[in-house]
Structure formats: structure tokens, C-alpha cells
Design a protein around this motif. Structure first.
Motif, PDB file in Angstrom:
ATOM      1  N   PHE A 142       0.849  -1.184   0.000  1.00 10.03           N
ATOM      2  CA  PHE A 142       0.000   0.000   0.000  1.00 10.03           C
ATOM      3  C   PHE A 142       0.887   1.238   0.000  1.00 10.03           C
ATOM      4  O   PHE A 142       1.753   1.399   0.868  1.00 10.03           O
ATOM      5  N   MET A 143       0.663   2.116  -0.974  1.00  8.48           N
ATOM      6  CA  MET A 143       1.493   3.308  -1.133  1.00  8.48           C
ATOM      7  C   MET A 143       0.668   4.579  -0.926  1.00  8.48           C
ATOM      8  O   MET A 143      -0.496   4.642  -1.331  1.00  8.48           O
ATOM      9  N   VAL A 144       1.270   5.559  -0.279  1.00  9.17           N
ATOM     10  CA  VAL A 144       0.614   6.837  -0.068  1.00  9.17           C
ATOM     11  C   VAL A 144       1.387   7.931  -0.787  1.00  9.17           C
ATOM     12  O   VAL A 144       2.567   7.775  -1.113  1.00  9.17           O
ATOM     13  N   LYS A 145       0.693   9.042  -1.032  1.00  5.80           N
ATOM     14  CA  LYS A 145       1.305  10.173  -1.728  1.00  5.80           C
ATOM     15  C   LYS A 145       0.879  11.465  -1.050  1.00  5.80           C
ATOM     16  O   LYS A 145      -0.278  11.609  -0.631  1.00  5.80           O
ATOM     17  N   ASN A 146       1.799  12.394  -0.942  1.00  6.35           N
ATOM     18  CA  ASN A 146       1.470  13.737  -0.456  1.00  6.35           C
ATOM     19  C   ASN A 146       1.017  14.558  -1.657  1.00  6.35           C
ATOM     20  O   ASN A 146       1.827  15.008  -2.465  1.00  6.35           O
ATOM     21  N   THR A 147      -0.292  14.733  -1.803  1.00  4.46           N
ATOM     22  CA  THR A 147      -0.840  15.484  -2.921  1.00  4.46           C
ATOM     23  C   THR A 147      -1.102  16.935  -2.552  1.00  4.46           C
ATOM     24  O   THR A 147      -1.704  17.675  -3.328  1.00  4.46           O
ATOM     25  N   GLY A 148      -0.673  17.341  -1.364  1.00  4.13           N
ATOM     26  CA  GLY A 148      -0.899  18.699  -0.904  1.00  4.13           C
ATOM     27  C   GLY A 148       0.175  19.670  -1.361  1.00  4.13           C
ATOM     28  O   GLY A 148       1.074  19.334  -2.132  1.00  4.13           O
ATOM     29  N   GLY A 149       0.063  20.888  -0.829  1.00 10.83           N
ATOM     30  CA  GLY A 149       0.935  21.961  -1.278  1.00 10.83           C
ATOM     31  C   GLY A 149       2.131  22.232  -0.398  1.00 10.83           C
ATOM     32  O   GLY A 149       2.856  23.204  -0.633  1.00 10.83           O
TER      33      GLY A 149
END
Length: 309
Positions: A188-195
């Protein structure tokens, strides 16, 4: 999102995909001329997608009640070039990764234009009339002041989301051509899609206890608790997660036998992401996520009365 490809174009007609918050069809006549009125229409439409959840816009498709009916292709390549320039100059700030592509639909080079608009992390984006728009009920409408303010604040926050799950194919132990056990080792992979950078985050995964291998090396040290039929593990981010960065955070071992198949068939895996600006939850149905040879596994494929040693 619908892919801006020949296959994607065929799919919208084959499945009669209705226009929505993330999909819109625009007839060719809307791009018949390159003037101020046309610039306002397309800058407000495209920016409204970026200020909401992103999406796909097809230009050159006539629809009825939101359902695509016929292709009305464009013929003048100058219109395509003009639209590309509009995306770069008439929307402020410029929408990063907004893609404008052609789909050729005839031997003469006639084409449909597809615009892929991301859920932008530099929102809010202003249209050519210096106003802010959003998608609402499949329409382009003006944003309220508080919505604009919220988007400015959002752009300064990290946002942790599930990026993907890999290694979902089963590895079986066979007996007489039937399953004794099927093991899954998903990542399971997560991503920081924020600014901005996320300094601290945590991921919790809840696995049906009957399907969980408690001795799997990558999980054993992160046990948190038992909770109503689930084994819960907690993973603390070891380093900061930068904007756009992807990290693998969880790698469990799911074990399915003839005895535990009913739990697998009905069970769920739950992921929770805790980060500085919120909490996100994602639920997976085991039988839909984990496959063998790209097909769901069935109870009839197991050796009867198989008991693990």
C-alpha cells in the motif's frame, strides 16, 4: 478520469457516460471562433474543474441530457493551438499538468479535443474575467467567498492520500491442482498530494484477524491492537513526505484457506491515514482487491477440509 485516447473516446459512447462533476462534453460550435467570449467560456469551464475535483472535457461531442450522442469533429488546427495558449495565459495561476490533446477521428485529420484537468493544489484558479468558478450539478458556477478562502488555505496544507496498491496477485500452494492456501503480499502506497511538506503522518491498517499472518516480518513490530475481528497495525512515517512524494507504508501477508475463505469473501481491509490537516479512510473488499491470474478466487478452487499446519 477518462483517458484522452481513441479508446477513451470509444468508451464514453459505448458506456454512455453521462456528464458529471468530473466529465463534460462541449459541442464543436463552442470553439468555432477565437474571441473574448469563447476565451471566457473555456477559461471559466477549465478553471472550474481545477477548483473542484479535476476531470475530463471533450470538445467536439454533441450530448443530450448529458449523454454523448454524436461526434462533431473540429477541422481547424489553429483552434487547437489557440486553446492550448488560452490554458497557459488566461487562467491564473496556470494549472500545472493540465493537458490538451487531439484525438484524430477521420482520415482527413478531423479531431476531437480532450482536456485533462487535475485536482489542482495551486487552486483557486481565476478565469479571464477575474472571477473564480467551480463545478456544481454539472454546471460552471461562481464560487462563494468562503470557498475561495478555503482553497487558499488548502493550498498551504499537506494532503496524504492512497496512491495505489501493488502485488495484489495471489501466490498459491497447490495440491492436486487445487489451492491449499493462497498468499497475498500487497504493498500500500501513499502520496502527499498537498501543497507543502508533511512532517508527521501515520497509517493504520485493519486486517481481518483470520486472514492475517501475525508473524510476517514487515508487520510484527507494528501491532497495535485487536478490534472487533480485526488485527490493527500502526505505521509512523519515518521521514517527512514532500509534495508529490510517494512512499510504501504497509506490506502485510494475507493468507486464505478453505476454512477462512468465507471471511475473505465478505471481508474488508481498512486503511486510515492520519496527517496534520486531517484523516482519510479507504476501504477495500478483499475478494475484489486480491486476485489469482486476474480473476477472483472461488471457494470451489480449494482442497476441501484443508487445515494449515
Amino acid at each position: 478520469m477518462v483517458a484522452i485516447t481513441q479508446q477513451g473516446l470509444e468508451d464514453v459512447f459505448r458506456f454512455k457516460l453521462k456528464s458529471s462533476l468530473i466529465l463534460e462534453y462541449v459541442p464543436a460550435k463552442a470553439l468555432a471562433s477565437c474571441n473574448e467570449k469563447t476565451a471566457l467560456f473555456f477559461s471559466s469551464l477549465i478553471s472550474s474543474f481545477a477548483n473542484a475535483n479535476g476531470g475530463t472535457i471533450f470538445i467536439g461531442i454533441k450530448s443530450s441530457r448529458g449523454i454523448p450522442k454524436t461526434i462533431e469533429p473540429l477541422t481547424d488546427t489553429k483552434l487547437f493551438d489557440w486553446l492550448c495558449l488560452l490554458v497557459e495565459t488566461e487562467i491564473m495561476p496556470t494549472i500545472s499538468n493540465c493537458c490538451v490533446d487531439k484525438i484524430v477521428v477521420s482520415d482527413n485529420g478531423d479531431f476531437v479535443i480532450g482536456v485533462t484537468v487535475p485536482n489542482s493544489h495551486t487552486a483557486p484558479h481565476m478565469s479571464s474575467d477575474k472571477r473564480f468558478y467551480k463545478r456544481c450539478d454539472c454546471k460552471t458556477v461562481l464560487m462563494e467567498e468562503y470557498e475561495i478562502r478555503d482553497l487558499y488555505i488548502k493550498g498551504k496544507r499537506p494532503q496524504i492520500e492512497l496512491f495505489g496498491v501493488t502485488n495484489t496477485a495471489g501466490i498459491p500452494i497447490l495440491s492436486g491442482g487445487r489451492f491449499q492456501t493462497v498468499n497475498f503480499y500487497p504493498r500500500f502506497m501513499v502520496k502527499n498530494t498537498g501543497g507543502c511538506v508533511e512532517q508527521f503522518y501515520k497509517v493504520e491498517i485493519s486486517i481481518p484477524t483470520a486472514l492475517n499472518n501475525p508473524n510476517f516480518n514487515t508487520m510484527a513490530d507494528n501491532f497495535s491492537r485487536f478490534d472487533d475481528g480485526f488485527t490493527v497495525y500502526s505505521f509512523q512515517g519515518k521521514t517527512a513526505l514532500f509534495q508529490g512524494e510517494i512512499a510504501t507504508v504497509v506490506e502485510p501477508n494475507i493468507v486464505v484457506t478453505q476454512e477462512t475463505f468465507p471471511i475473505f469473501d465478505q471481508g474488508e481491509i481498512i486503511l486510515k491515514f492520519f496527517f496534520s490537516s486531517g484523516v482519510q479512510t479507504k476501504t477495500f473488499h478483499c475478494k475484489e482487491l486480491f486476485l489469482y491470474r486476474n480473476k477472483p478466487i472461488l471457494a470451489s478452487e480449494f482442497v476441501e477440509n484443508c487445515i494449515e499446519n
